[in-house]
Design a protein around this motif. Structure first.
Motif, PDB file in Angstrom:
ATOM      1  N   THR A  10       0.839  -1.203   0.000  1.00  0.00           N
ATOM      2  CA  THR A  10       0.000   0.000   0.000  1.00  0.00           C
ATOM      3  C   THR A  10       0.873   1.251   0.000  1.00  0.00           C
ATOM      4  O   THR A  10       0.623   2.200  -0.729  1.00  0.00           O
ATOM      5  N   LEU A  11       1.913   1.219   0.822  1.00  0.00           N
ATOM      6  CA  LEU A  11       2.789   2.378   0.966  1.00  0.00           C
ATOM      7  C   LEU A  11       3.488   2.744  -0.338  1.00  0.00           C
ATOM      8  O   LEU A  11       3.603   3.915  -0.689  1.00  0.00           O
ATOM      9  N   PHE A  12       3.947   1.747  -1.068  1.00  0.00           N
ATOM     10  CA  PHE A  12       4.656   1.972  -2.328  1.00  0.00           C
ATOM     11  C   PHE A  12       3.790   1.590  -3.526  1.00  0.00           C
ATOM     12  O   PHE A  12       4.281   1.146  -4.549  1.00  0.00           O
ATOM     13  N   ALA A  13       2.487   1.776  -3.400  1.00  0.00           N
ATOM     14  CA  ALA A  13       1.549   1.311  -4.422  1.00  0.00           C
ATOM     15  C   ALA A  13       1.663   2.056  -5.744  1.00  0.00           C
ATOM     16  O   ALA A  13       1.406   1.499  -6.796  1.00  0.00           O
ATOM     17  N   ALA A  14       2.041   3.307  -5.697  1.00  0.00           N
ATOM     18  CA  ALA A  14       2.125   4.088  -6.933  1.00  0.00           C
ATOM     19  C   ALA A  14       3.210   3.526  -7.841  1.00  0.00           C
ATOM     20  O   ALA A  14       4.163   2.882  -7.383  1.00  0.00           O
ATOM     21  N   THR A  15       3.074   3.757  -9.127  1.00  0.00           N
ATOM     22  CA  THR A  15       4.091   3.329 -10.086  1.00  0.00           C
ATOM     23  C   THR A  15       5.443   3.907  -9.702  1.00  0.00           C
ATOM     24  O   THR A  15       6.470   3.255  -9.791  1.00  0.00           O
ATOM     25  N   GLU A  16       5.435   5.146  -9.239  1.00  0.00           N
ATOM     26  CA  GLU A  16       6.656   5.806  -8.782  1.00  0.00           C
ATOM     27  C   GLU A  16       6.356   6.423  -7.425  1.00  0.00           C
ATOM     28  O   GLU A  16       5.615   7.394  -7.330  1.00  0.00           O
ATOM     29  N   SER A  17       6.878   5.843  -6.376  1.00  0.00           N
ATOM     30  CA  SER A  17       6.662   6.324  -5.016  1.00  0.00           C
ATOM     31  C   SER A  17       7.711   7.383  -4.708  1.00  0.00           C
ATOM     32  O   SER A  17       8.909   7.113  -4.784  1.00  0.00           O
ATOM     33  N   ILE A  18       7.282   8.588  -4.371  1.00  0.00           N
ATOM     34  CA  ILE A  18       8.200   9.707  -4.146  1.00  0.00           C
ATOM     35  C   ILE A  18       8.155  10.118  -2.678  1.00  0.00           C
ATOM     36  O   ILE A  18       7.090  10.316  -2.117  1.00  0.00           O
ATOM     37  N   TRP A  19       9.350  10.253  -2.092  1.00  0.00           N
ATOM     38  CA  TRP A  19       9.497  10.624  -0.689  1.00  0.00           C
ATOM     39  C   TRP A  19      10.482  11.792  -0.577  1.00  0.00           C
ATOM     40  O   TRP A  19      11.467  11.849  -1.308  1.00  0.00           O
ATOM     41  N   TYR A  20      10.221  12.712   0.349  1.00  0.00           N
ATOM     42  CA  TYR A  20      11.054  13.903   0.542  1.00  0.00           C
ATOM     43  C   TYR A  20      11.571  13.930   1.976  1.00  0.00           C
ATOM     44  O   TYR A  20      10.811  13.686   2.914  1.00  0.00           O
ATOM     45  N   ASN A  21      12.839  14.271   2.151  1.00  0.00           N
ATOM     46  CA  ASN A  21      13.312  14.468   3.520  1.00  0.00           C
ATOM     47  C   ASN A  21      13.129  15.933   3.897  1.00  0.00           C
ATOM     48  O   ASN A  21      12.676  16.754   3.087  1.00  0.00           O
ATOM     49  N   GLU A  22      13.466  16.268   5.125  1.00  0.00           N
ATOM     50  CA  GLU A  22      13.230  17.617   5.634  1.00  0.00           C
ATOM     51  C   GLU A  22      14.072  18.689   4.943  1.00  0.00           C
ATOM     52  O   GLU A  22      13.766  19.874   5.030  1.00  0.00           O
ATOM     53  N   LEU A  23      15.120  18.298   4.216  1.00  0.00           N
ATOM     54  CA  LEU A  23      15.936  19.241   3.458  1.00  0.00           C
ATOM     55  C   LEU A  23      15.410  19.443   2.035  1.00  0.00           C
ATOM     56  O   LEU A  23      15.876  20.309   1.321  1.00  0.00           O
ATOM     57  N   GLY A  24      14.462  18.601   1.636  1.00  0.00           N
ATOM     58  CA  GLY A  24      13.915  18.681   0.289  1.00  0.00           C
ATOM     59  C   GLY A  24      14.551  17.711  -0.686  1.00  0.00           C
ATOM     60  O   GLY A  24      14.256  17.734  -1.882  1.00  0.00           O
ATOM     61  N   SER A  25      15.439  16.841  -0.202  1.00  0.00           N
ATOM     62  CA  SER A  25      15.995  15.803  -1.071  1.00  0.00           C
ATOM     63  C   SER A  25      14.883  14.835  -1.454  1.00  0.00           C
ATOM     64  O   SER A  25      13.916  14.663  -0.707  1.00  0.00           O
ATOM     65  N   VAL A  26      15.021  14.209  -2.632  1.00  0.00           N
ATOM     66  CA  VAL A  26      13.938  13.391  -3.174  1.00  0.00           C
ATOM     67  C   VAL A  26      14.402  11.957  -3.407  1.00  0.00           C
ATOM     68  O   VAL A  26      15.398  11.718  -4.081  1.00  0.00           O
ATOM     69  N   MET A  27      13.637  11.016  -2.847  1.00  0.00           N
ATOM     70  CA  MET A  27      13.857   9.597  -3.088  1.00  0.00           C
ATOM     71  C   MET A  27      12.695   9.107  -3.946  1.00  0.00           C
ATOM     72  O   MET A  27      11.537   9.227  -3.546  1.00  0.00           O
ATOM     73  N   LYS A  28      13.014   8.595  -5.138  1.00  0.00           N
ATOM     74  CA  LYS A  28      11.992   8.036  -6.027  1.00  0.00           C
ATOM     75  C   LYS A  28      12.194   6.529  -6.098  1.00  0.00           C
ATOM     76  O   LYS A  28      13.245   6.063  -6.527  1.00  0.00           O
ATOM     77  N   ILE A  29      11.186   5.796  -5.657  1.00  0.00           N
ATOM     78  CA  ILE A  29      11.234   4.341  -5.736  1.00  0.00           C
ATOM     79  C   ILE A  29      10.502   3.941  -7.002  1.00  0.00           C
ATOM     80  O   ILE A  29       9.313   4.205  -7.153  1.00  0.00           O
ATOM     81  N   THR A  30      11.232   3.321  -7.921  1.00  0.00           N
ATOM     82  CA  THR A  30      10.654   3.014  -9.231  1.00  0.00           C
ATOM     83  C   THR A  30      10.456   1.523  -9.470  1.00  0.00           C
ATOM     84  O   THR A  30       9.677   1.144 -10.343  1.00  0.00           O
ATOM     85  N   GLU A  31      11.171   0.671  -8.739  1.00  0.00           N
ATOM     86  CA  GLU A  31      11.013  -0.777  -8.892  1.00  0.00           C
ATOM     87  C   GLU A  31      10.951  -1.418  -7.515  1.00  0.00           C
ATOM     88  O   GLU A  31      11.767  -1.112  -6.648  1.00  0.00           O
ATOM     89  N   ILE A  32       9.959  -2.312  -7.334  1.00  0.00           N
ATOM     90  CA  ILE A  32       9.770  -2.971  -6.050  1.00  0.00           C
ATOM     91  C   ILE A  32       9.464  -4.448  -6.276  1.00  0.00           C
ATOM     92  O   ILE A  32       8.668  -4.790  -7.142  1.00  0.00           O
TER      93      ILE A  32
END
Length: 152
Positions: A10-32
């Motif tokens: 459920t958490l990573f359900a999107a085709t591309e799961s995007i997460w941001y840290n408090e500095l604005g860095s971006v983690m994109k999870i594309t394959e699971i």
């Protein structure tokens, strides 16, 4: 934080799961792979000299809440001769009615043998699926912690 069971499907359900840290860095999870508990994607740092996106590889507990991933700060634009690993867990934040990823990280930078004592930095990041606002990033930058190399 309150106890609420995480379901990575459920958490990573999107085709591309995007997460941001408090500095604005971006983690994109594309394959699971939910069976093996592996994921990959890219990481873009909002601070420092890191350029563009870097490959990230990670694992998660298929029956729990823990996860971790690694970024080697090397891409087609530069090689910073350093690696960061994040380790943490997903928690439910009742204040925001959403899940967050709470992590601790280790950044190791290549050094000469006499400077080995100064090769590893330790810090923490909180990742959310909503980008931080200006006040949040300003406050986070005051900590002087970076999970990426400062110099190329």
């Amino acid at each position: 934080m309150t106890t609420k069971k995480v379901d990575f499907k459920t958490l990573f359900a999107a085709t591309e799961s995007i997460w941001y840290n408090e500095l604005g860095s971006v983690m994109k999870i594309t394959e699971i792979d939910y069976n093996l508990g592996t994921f990959s994607g890219t990481y873009s740092s909002a601070v420092g000299v890191a350029e563009k996106e870097y490959l990230l590889l990670g694992r998660f507990d298929t029956a729990g809440q823990t996860l971790g991933w690694v970024v080697s700060w090397q891409n087609q634009y530069q090689n910073a001769h350093s690696t960061t690993s994040w380790s943490g867990q997903v928690q439910y934040d009742s204040t925001f009615s959403d899940f967050v990823i709470l992590t601790n990280w280790l950044l190791t930078v290549e050094t000469s043998p006499e400077n080995d004592w100064n090769s590893t930095n330790i810090g923490h990041d909180t990742f959310r699926q909503v980008p931080p606002n200006l006040e949040q990033t300003t406050t986070a930058k005051l900590r002087f912690q970076r999970s990426h190399p400062k110099n190329a």
